[in-house]
Write a protein that holds these residues in place. Structure first.
Motif, PDB file in Angstrom:
ATOM      1  N   GLN A   1      -5.863   8.646   6.052  1.00 60.18           N
ATOM      2  CA  GLN A   1      -6.344   8.003   4.673  1.00 60.18           C
ATOM      3  C   GLN A   1      -7.536   7.113   5.048  1.00 60.18           C
ATOM      4  OE1 GLN A   1      -3.619   4.535   3.853  1.00 60.18           O
ATOM      5  NE2 GLN A   1      -3.957   4.937   1.563  1.00 60.18           N
ATOM      6  N   SER A   2      -7.899   6.399   6.107  1.00 62.56           N
ATOM      7  CA  SER A   2      -9.026   5.552   6.433  1.00 62.56           C
ATOM      8  C   SER A   2     -10.225   6.757   6.452  1.00 62.56           C
ATOM      9  CB  SER A   2      -8.814   4.825   7.682  1.00 62.56           C
ATOM     10  OG  SER A   2      -7.868   3.767   7.626  1.00 62.56           O
ATOM     11  N   LEU A   3     -10.312   7.857   7.219  1.00 62.43           N
ATOM     12  CA  LEU A   3     -11.247   8.840   7.179  1.00 62.43           C
ATOM     13  C   LEU A   3     -11.517   9.185   5.956  1.00 62.43           C
ATOM     14  CD1 LEU A   3     -12.998  10.585   8.951  1.00 62.43           C
ATOM     15  CD2 LEU A   3     -11.162  12.195   9.250  1.00 62.43           C
ATOM     16  N   LEU A   4     -10.708   9.725   5.319  1.00 60.80           N
ATOM     17  CA  LEU A   4     -10.972  10.417   3.848  1.00 60.80           C
ATOM     18  C   LEU A   4     -11.503   9.145   2.905  1.00 60.80           C
ATOM     19  CD1 LEU A   4      -7.633  12.345   3.118  1.00 60.80           C
ATOM     20  CD2 LEU A   4     -10.124  13.281   4.009  1.00 60.80           C
ATOM     21  N   LYS A   5     -11.033   8.206   2.882  1.00 57.95           N
ATOM     22  CA  LYS A   5     -11.650   6.792   2.438  1.00 57.95           C
ATOM     23  C   LYS A   5     -13.190   6.616   2.699  1.00 57.95           C
ATOM     24  CE  LYS A   5      -9.295   3.199   1.246  1.00 57.95           C
ATOM     25  NZ  LYS A   5      -8.150   2.128   1.585  1.00 57.95           N
ATOM     26  N   TYR A   6     -13.462   6.606   3.991  1.00 60.12           N
ATOM     27  CA  TYR A   6     -14.641   6.416   4.552  1.00 60.12           C
ATOM     28  C   TYR A   6     -15.599   7.528   4.136  1.00 60.12           C
ATOM     29  CZ  TYR A   6     -18.597   6.175   7.924  1.00 60.12           C
ATOM     30  OH  TYR A   6     -19.730   5.972   8.552  1.00 60.12           O
TER      31      TYR A   6
ATOM     32  N   GLU B   1       0.186   5.386  -3.956  1.00 62.74           N
ATOM     33  CA  GLU B   1       0.987   5.097  -5.229  1.00 62.74           C
ATOM     34  C   GLU B   1       0.518   5.805  -6.451  1.00 62.74           C
ATOM     35  OE1 GLU B   1      -2.431   1.987  -4.728  1.00 62.74           O
ATOM     36  OE2 GLU B   1      -0.864   3.026  -3.193  1.00 62.74           O
ATOM     37  N   GLU B   2      -0.800   6.327  -6.558  1.00 69.52           N
ATOM     38  CA  GLU B   2      -1.436   6.913  -7.888  1.00 69.52           C
ATOM     39  C   GLU B   2      -1.191   8.635  -7.557  1.00 69.52           C
ATOM     40  OE1 GLU B   2      -5.092   5.199  -8.820  1.00 69.52           O
ATOM     41  OE2 GLU B   2      -4.095   3.025  -8.900  1.00 69.52           O
ATOM     42  N   GLY B   3      -0.835   8.693  -6.453  1.00 72.31           N
ATOM     43  CA  GLY B   3      -1.018  10.272  -6.093  1.00 72.31           C
ATOM     44  C   GLY B   3      -2.467  10.864  -5.605  1.00 72.31           C
ATOM     45  N   SER B   4      -3.294   9.923  -5.347  1.00 78.60           N
ATOM     46  CA  SER B   4      -4.495  10.520  -4.970  1.00 78.60           C
ATOM     47  C   SER B   4      -4.552  11.512  -3.616  1.00 78.60           C
ATOM     48  CB  SER B   4      -5.503   9.279  -4.918  1.00 78.60           C
ATOM     49  OG  SER B   4      -5.587   8.797  -6.346  1.00 78.60           O
ATOM     50  N   LEU B   5      -3.337  10.697  -2.889  1.00 75.17           N
ATOM     51  CA  LEU B   5      -3.348  11.098  -1.269  1.00 75.17           C
ATOM     52  C   LEU B   5      -1.671  11.298  -1.344  1.00 75.17           C
ATOM     53  CD1 LEU B   5      -4.119  11.823   1.467  1.00 75.17           C
ATOM     54  CD2 LEU B   5      -3.973   9.388   2.141  1.00 75.17           C
ATOM     55  N   ARG B   6      -1.200  12.324  -1.025  1.00 73.54           N
ATOM     56  CA  ARG B   6       0.329  12.803  -0.816  1.00 73.54           C
ATOM     57  C   ARG B   6       0.371  13.502   0.442  1.00 73.54           C
ATOM     58  NH1 ARG B   6       0.631  15.942  -6.490  1.00 73.54           N
ATOM     59  NH2 ARG B   6      -1.415  16.642  -5.968  1.00 73.54           N
ATOM     60  N   CYS B   7       1.646  13.140   1.120  1.00 75.89           N
ATOM     61  CA  CYS B   7       1.877  13.465   2.376  1.00 75.89           C
ATOM     62  C   CYS B   7       3.215  13.984   2.470  1.00 75.89           C
ATOM     63  CB  CYS B   7       1.681  12.401   3.556  1.00 75.89           C
ATOM     64  SG  CYS B   7       0.095  12.121   3.645  1.00 75.89           S
ATOM     65  N   ASP B   8       3.580  15.222   3.180  1.00 71.83           N
ATOM     66  CA  ASP B   8       4.648  15.725   3.423  1.00 71.83           C
ATOM     67  C   ASP B   8       4.905  15.972   4.877  1.00 71.83           C
ATOM     68  OD1 ASP B   8       5.290  16.415   0.585  1.00 71.83           O
ATOM     69  OD2 ASP B   8       4.220  18.121   0.590  1.00 71.83           O
ATOM     70  N   LEU B   9       5.762  15.205   5.541  1.00 75.64           N
ATOM     71  CA  LEU B   9       5.832  15.311   6.838  1.00 75.64           C
ATOM     72  C   LEU B   9       7.478  15.795   7.100  1.00 75.64           C
ATOM     73  CD1 LEU B   9       4.237  12.071   7.943  1.00 75.64           C
ATOM     74  CD2 LEU B   9       3.147  14.201   8.056  1.00 75.64           C
TER      75      LEU B   9
ATOM     76  N   HIS C   1       6.641   6.584  14.231  1.00 76.17           N
ATOM     77  CA  HIS C   1       5.352   5.920  14.426  1.00 76.17           C
ATOM     78  C   HIS C   1       4.128   6.730  14.457  1.00 76.17           C
ATOM     79  CE1 HIS C   1       6.240   6.379  18.714  1.00 76.17           C
ATOM     80  NE2 HIS C   1       4.841   5.939  18.919  1.00 76.17           N
ATOM     81  N   GLU C   2       4.199   7.823  15.164  1.00 75.54           N
ATOM     82  CA  GLU C   2       2.950   8.688  15.130  1.00 75.54           C
ATOM     83  C   GLU C   2       2.815   9.228  13.660  1.00 75.54           C
ATOM     84  OE1 GLU C   2       3.914  10.699  19.575  1.00 75.54           O
ATOM     85  OE2 GLU C   2       4.199  11.742  17.875  1.00 75.54           O
ATOM     86  N   ALA C   3       3.696   9.668  13.020  1.00 77.33           N
ATOM     87  CA  ALA C   3       3.432   9.904  11.677  1.00 77.33           C
ATOM     88  C   ALA C   3       2.879   8.838  10.652  1.00 77.33           C
ATOM     89  CB  ALA C   3       4.654  10.444  10.900  1.00 77.33           C
ATOM     90  N   ALA C   4       3.477   7.822  10.950  1.00 70.59           N
ATOM     91  CA  ALA C   4       2.651   6.819  10.154  1.00 70.59           C
ATOM     92  C   ALA C   4       1.173   6.377  10.741  1.00 70.59           C
ATOM     93  CB  ALA C   4       3.618   5.292  10.392  1.00 70.59           C
ATOM     94  N   SER C   5       0.990   6.314  11.903  1.00 73.02           N
ATOM     95  CA  SER C   5      -0.432   6.437  12.469  1.00 73.02           C
ATOM     96  C   SER C   5      -1.224   7.461  11.885  1.00 73.02           C
ATOM     97  CB  SER C   5      -0.226   6.147  13.898  1.00 73.02           C
ATOM     98  OG  SER C   5      -1.474   6.236  14.433  1.00 73.02           O
ATOM     99  N   MET C   6      -0.649   8.707  11.975  1.00 73.66           N
ATOM    100  CA  MET C   6      -1.571   9.901  11.559  1.00 73.66           C
ATOM    101  C   MET C   6      -2.007   9.780  10.156  1.00 73.66           C
ATOM    102  SD  MET C   6      -2.629  12.806  11.521  1.00 73.66           S
ATOM    103  CE  MET C   6      -2.102  13.654   9.917  1.00 73.66           C
TER     104      MET C   6
END
Length: 88
Positions: free
Chosen positions: A66-71, A80-88, A56-61
């Protein structure tokens, strides 16, 4: 509420995407497709300190990032289009 420290930020260029397509049962029968559509696009890699202890911490992070980068207008955040990728 929790905090996660940033270890480093790296700026790179995307070289393309390689996809392996199996044509049979052996490695010799595998075809590799190379997509250069994103070649030369700027990538920003943010490496966080290992302070995430639960799913849940990873999902929240990821959601917060994502919200910050969009803002900021840095990216559209479309995972889903590969604009943002995460490896946790």
């Amino acid at each position: 509420f929790f905090q996660v420290g940033i270890d480093r930020i790296q700026i790179e260029q995307d070289t393309g995407k390689t996809t392996a397509v199996s044509k049979g049962g052996t490695d010799l029968e595998t075809e590799y497709l190379i997509d250069y559509n994103r070649a030369g696009s700027t990538l920003i890699e943010i490496v966080f300190k290992p302070q995430i202890n639960a799913a849940h911490e990873a999902a929240s992070m990821v959601s917060t990032l994502q919200s910050l980068l969009k803002y900021l207008g840095t990216c559209d955040g479309k995972m889903e289009e590969g604009s943002l990728r995460c490896d946790l």
